[in-house]
Design an enzyme around this catalytic site. Sequence first.
Site, mmCIF file in Angstrom:
data_model
loop_
_atom_site.group_PDB
_atom_site.id
_atom_site.type_symbol
_atom_site.label_atom_id
_atom_site.label_comp_id
_atom_site.label_asym_id
_atom_site.label_seq_id
_atom_site.Cartn_x
_atom_site.Cartn_y
_atom_site.Cartn_z
ATOM 1 C CD GLU A 106 22.969 -58.954 1.819
ATOM 2 O OE1 GLU A 106 22.448 -58.086 2.531
ATOM 3 O OE2 GLU A 106 23.767 -58.675 0.892
ATOM 4 C CB SER A 424 -1.008 -25.476 -37.970
ATOM 5 O OG SER A 424 -0.541 -25.527 -39.300
#
Length: 773
Positions: A106, A424
């Site tokens: 890094e 429903s």
Amino acid sequence: MSQKPSTRKNAKSSSFTLFAKIIKFILITFIITAMVGGIYVTKIILTIAKEAPEVDVNKFLALSQPSIILDDQGNQMDILHSDEVRFPLKLEEMGDNIKNAFISIEDERFYKHEGVDYKRTIGVTLRDILGQFTGNRDMQGGSTLTQQIIKNTFLTREQKYERKIQEIYMALQAEELLTKDQILATYLNSVYLGGSANGVEAAARQYFNKSAKDLSVIEAAYIAGTTQSPSNYYAFSQSSMANPSKYINRTKLVLNAMLKNGKITELDHAAYMNQLDTEGIAFTRTKIVSDKYNFEYFTRPTIDQVRNDLKEKLGYTDEEINDLISYGGLVIHSTMDRDAQEYTIGVLNDFANIKAEYMHTSKDPAGNEIDTRTEAQAAFSAVDYRTGQVKVLVGGRNIDEPSTSNRAYYSPTFANSVLRQIGSTTKPLTVYGPALDTGAITLGTPAKDMQIDPKEDRPIASLYNTLNRKWPNNVNFRYTGFTTIRQAIVGSYNTVSARTLYTISGNQFEISKNYGKKFGLVLPENPVASNLALGSNVNDNKDGGNPLILATAYGAFGNSGVVTESILYTKVTDSSGNVILENIPKSEQVLRPQTAYLVYDVLKDIVAKNVPRARLTSMPLAGKTGTATNENNLPTDIWFAGVSPYYSASMWIGSDQRKPLLVPGSNNTVISFITQVAYGKIMAYLQEGLPVTNVTRPSGLITASFCKESGGIPNEQCYVAGTVASDLFVSGTQPTTICDVHTYEAPVIDPTAPTEPGNNGNGNGNGNGNGGN
């Protein structure tokens, strides 16, 4: 003797002199321009740098400010851990392997530079300039460890030169205020490393079930390699398990960097490479997150919405979002009504309000399967349908574990989403709403409550692909013949729902599907009859609905046909109070206002006649029950979705395994009305103290009478036959022709007919023979 002038030589000399002057002019101009440009650029850079935030040492060393979520009154409800954990260590407690691996890959000159690695910065800048011409810009890769902390802690993640200049300026400042070891420790304790791990100690425990100081060189190299793309190199993802080479190759790259920087010998490097090729990396997966939110069912979906909006609206990557939530000190302003949420949790947890069980198969200590009765699950959601703000979202009952299934919420990015068949409750959304809205029916259209018979109704049977059977069944297997649309909705006749869907002009399924999607239902791309007419689904958690979806949809019946998107938060601010996200819900006119009110008016009858306990106050309430069944026609999911003048809300009772629901202590199955007990209590609590009012009736509606069998204007015989009803109509759609089913013909009287015995023709007979009146 005089010499001839050297014209050619003089011309050359003159040309050279002119060329030299031009070059000199260009050089001087370039130098002056460079000086002026340099001064100008320097001025710009200094101006940008001065606008950078002050480097707060305490904030730098604090690793992060936790993000929090507030309720709708601004009170803290949860601290967000974002499913990520850190275990901070002192630098000397981390071990040399992890420090060497990170520095090598890094920031190899970490202990030599003063906060900025100019060599890397210039290289990245040149690469980005070139990228402006190729369309492949990239400013990543040039940041030192110090710069990365500055970026995560103080600045935005935008890839702009202004941000980069400020980052460089602040990194130089930070290195004057802090030691190298302080900076390195801060970075290693805070960097996101995939999965749930923030910092090297959390990563070591997550991947290898050991402390960072005990990591081998290969293990440390793997962890350091994940920083470039934590999700891509996450060893436990499906893609990584299918193709380990991507993280293996990344680990080798780290080992190469460690060799280059003298952190490992060539002999060791060769051995490590051989080990990776032959054995790979031995992981010991460990769960390091076990904490539960105070409001699990509301907080996690809220985070999901915020994450999606950060990505879609602001363009953040997953890694950037993780960093922002972990380091950013975000304040998320949710829409949750804390008192109502807590009250709902209490109501659902009380089994007396649920009264449904199912048989659960488990194993005893000896491994034998045993059946035990288990209390049914339940979920509930309530929405202020005008603002779209979700006030209650409870995805289950009696749950103590984090990250369980949320039966009230769905999102493609939410791992614990639930979708079920809605029975429903779909009928107002995919059948009657669309049919009324398109003019296919009115509330005065004759409704035939009879099964679709392939012999008598072949076109309808062909549409539904039911040519080999009569279809569908009503819940009680009873059929009433001709009735009204209102009664068919109130009685939830499956037969009329299927017949009504057929009446829609054009591609019935496509039109119905489009309405359903606008209401928010998740429907299959090619739905079948039962999906749209009866509310079945293809696959649980793939299509269907849930309480939040239905609460959102039913809000349209109280909101003049407008569906307002449901939102779980109103805004997000950063640690300085700046608004970075403002959540303004979208709205869409799905039904005409008149259509929405017609449905609302019918749904009020359902509450009054079928589920009166869903309405415990004088506040009007409209709604629809729903039941979904298994292949044996036994109820597995019980629903109610309703709307009042203030809120729309929906409730579900069922089991995750879709087991038949039973009456407690009995083998009898439950009925669809069991939701009314809990639903009524919660709605009464939500509306306590609110003025009693009603949903506004729009203009353009009238009341008219009609014959139930013909739909025409009733005549005298319609009244005699008892087929007259009245209902609401959109003005202009009321009956305009006389009933042609019931007719009256006056009797023909023969004036020469002989007088009946006992009748002298004066009207004073003895009554024998006319007593039919």
